[in-house]
Design a protein around this motif. Sequence first.
Motif, PDB file in Angstrom:
ATOM      1  N   LEU A 105       0.835  -1.197   0.000  1.00 50.89           N
ATOM      2  CA  LEU A 105       0.000   0.000   0.000  1.00 50.89           C
ATOM      3  C   LEU A 105       0.872   1.251   0.000  1.00 50.89           C
ATOM      4  O   LEU A 105       1.670   1.463   0.912  1.00 50.89           O
ATOM      5  CB  LEU A 105      -0.917   0.009   1.226  1.00 50.89           C
ATOM      6  CG  LEU A 105      -1.886   1.182   1.335  1.00 50.89           C
ATOM      7  CD1 LEU A 105      -2.933   1.120   0.219  1.00 50.89           C
ATOM      8  CD2 LEU A 105      -2.579   1.187   2.697  1.00 50.89           C
ATOM      9  N   ILE A 106       0.717   2.063  -1.025  1.00 53.03           N
ATOM     10  CA  ILE A 106       1.423   3.342  -1.089  1.00 53.03           C
ATOM     11  C   ILE A 106       0.644   4.330  -0.227  1.00 53.03           C
ATOM     12  O   ILE A 106      -0.513   4.634  -0.515  1.00 53.03           O
ATOM     13  CB  ILE A 106       1.524   3.842  -2.537  1.00 53.03           C
ATOM     14  CG1 ILE A 106       2.287   2.824  -3.389  1.00 53.03           C
ATOM     15  CG2 ILE A 106       2.205   5.209  -2.589  1.00 53.03           C
ATOM     16  CD1 ILE A 106       2.199   3.086  -4.880  1.00 53.03           C
ATOM     17  N   ALA A 107       1.268   4.811   0.829  1.00 54.21           N
ATOM     18  CA  ALA A 107       0.576   5.663   1.796  1.00 54.21           C
ATOM     19  C   ALA A 107       0.837   7.138   1.511  1.00 54.21           C
ATOM     20  O   ALA A 107       1.911   7.519   1.040  1.00 54.21           O
ATOM     21  CB  ALA A 107       1.036   5.325   3.213  1.00 54.21           C
ATOM     22  N   LEU A 108      -0.167   7.955   1.800  1.00 53.88           N
ATOM     23  CA  LEU A 108       0.022   9.400   1.742  1.00 53.88           C
ATOM     24  C   LEU A 108       0.771   9.855   2.994  1.00 53.88           C
ATOM     25  O   LEU A 108       0.982   9.081   3.923  1.00 53.88           O
ATOM     26  CB  LEU A 108      -1.336  10.101   1.640  1.00 53.88           C
ATOM     27  CG  LEU A 108      -2.127   9.827   0.353  1.00 53.88           C
ATOM     28  CD1 LEU A 108      -3.503  10.482   0.431  1.00 53.88           C
ATOM     29  CD2 LEU A 108      -1.371  10.325  -0.873  1.00 53.88           C
ATOM     30  N   GLY A 109       1.170  11.121   3.022  1.00 50.62           N
ATOM     31  CA  GLY A 109       1.907  11.650   4.167  1.00 50.62           C
ATOM     32  C   GLY A 109       1.132  11.510   5.463  1.00 50.62           C
ATOM     33  O   GLY A 109      -0.103  11.487   5.479  1.00 50.62           O
ATOM     34  N   ARG A 110       1.838  11.440   6.567  1.00 46.60           N
ATOM     35  CA  ARG A 110       1.211  11.167   7.861  1.00 46.60           C
ATOM     36  C   ARG A 110       0.251  12.259   8.318  1.00 46.60           C
ATOM     37  O   ARG A 110      -0.593  12.028   9.178  1.00 46.60           O
ATOM     38  CB  ARG A 110       2.298  10.946   8.920  1.00 46.60           C
ATOM     39  CG  ARG A 110       3.130   9.707   8.645  1.00 46.60           C
ATOM     40  CD  ARG A 110       4.183   9.469   9.701  1.00 46.60           C
ATOM     41  NE  ARG A 110       5.011   8.317   9.351  1.00 46.60           N
ATOM     42  CZ  ARG A 110       4.685   7.062   9.614  1.00 46.60           C
ATOM     43  NH1 ARG A 110       3.556   6.806  10.237  1.00 46.60           N
ATOM     44  NH2 ARG A 110       5.483   6.071   9.262  1.00 46.60           N
ATOM     45  N   ASN A 111       0.373  13.468   7.764  1.00 45.81           N
ATOM     46  CA  ASN A 111      -0.541  14.552   8.131  1.00 45.81           C
ATOM     47  C   ASN A 111      -1.771  14.620   7.233  1.00 45.81           C
ATOM     48  O   ASN A 111      -2.636  15.476   7.423  1.00 45.81           O
ATOM     49  CB  ASN A 111       0.195  15.899   8.087  1.00 45.81           C
ATOM     50  CG  ASN A 111       1.234  16.020   9.184  1.00 45.81           C
ATOM     51  OD1 ASN A 111       1.054  15.493  10.279  1.00 45.81           O
ATOM     52  ND2 ASN A 111       2.330  16.709   8.892  1.00 45.81           N
ATOM     53  N   SER A 112      -1.852  13.738   6.246  1.00 47.60           N
ATOM     54  CA  SER A 112      -2.998  13.729   5.342  1.00 47.60           C
ATOM     55  C   SER A 112      -4.239  13.216   6.073  1.00 47.60           C
ATOM     56  O   SER A 112      -4.219  12.116   6.640  1.00 47.60           O
ATOM     57  CB  SER A 112      -2.713  12.822   4.140  1.00 47.60           C
ATOM     58  OG  SER A 112      -3.908  12.462   3.476  1.00 47.60           O
TER      59      SER A 112
END
Length: 226
Positions: free
Chosen positions: A104-111
């Motif tokens: 899973l390609i994750a978005l930035g942690r603040n997204s």
Amino acid sequence: MAKLKLRVATFNALSLSFIGHILTTFLERKPGISVFHETEGSRAILDLVASREFDFGIVQLSGDYPGIDVVPLPSVPAVCVLPLGHPLEKKRVIKIGDLQGQKLIALGRNSPLRIRVDSLLSEAGVTCDKNLETTLAASACDLVSRGVGIAILDPFTVSYYGNTEIVVRQFTPNLPYEIALVFPAKSARPVLATEFEMLVREMMKLEVDALSQSLLISSSCGSSPD
């Protein structure tokens, strides 16, 4: 006589194409005005609007924030993006359990979307191989097209990306991608800002309807509903 000026900030996903349509239409309807457009992350936009550096902004909604007034816009569901030929491509709808063991390609942690996806995975007891993290949904689309993994993304970016090497599927549980107009709290809105708000509402409804129809068409290509 100085030109009337409007200062607007939008987050990345809308800045790719949607805001361009709005700005073009607005300038055609209001010749002689000047518009300054800034692209920032939603949190930065909230700060800019609260400090009155911008007349208003469009952000991904993620709770209350001091110093701003919020006007919700129509929401659209997040989608699952797969590389062409992925085993899950045969499914019409991707369920949270289908992500077990997937890269899973994750978005930035603040997204806000990343936070909600992580919460769903935790609640469902699903473990993914988060082999890569990127702050831009457009970058995630590109990485998916290269077969690096799959991603849960906003439909605005996915629609703009339009790469034939990716497949888009509905995702469940439903994750509404919520966006909103934000204005400085307790202050009179400039006439231009009010007129721009009306245009955003008008064009957002059309955009959401188009995205919803596009998603239905894309998902109908799958052979299995499960």
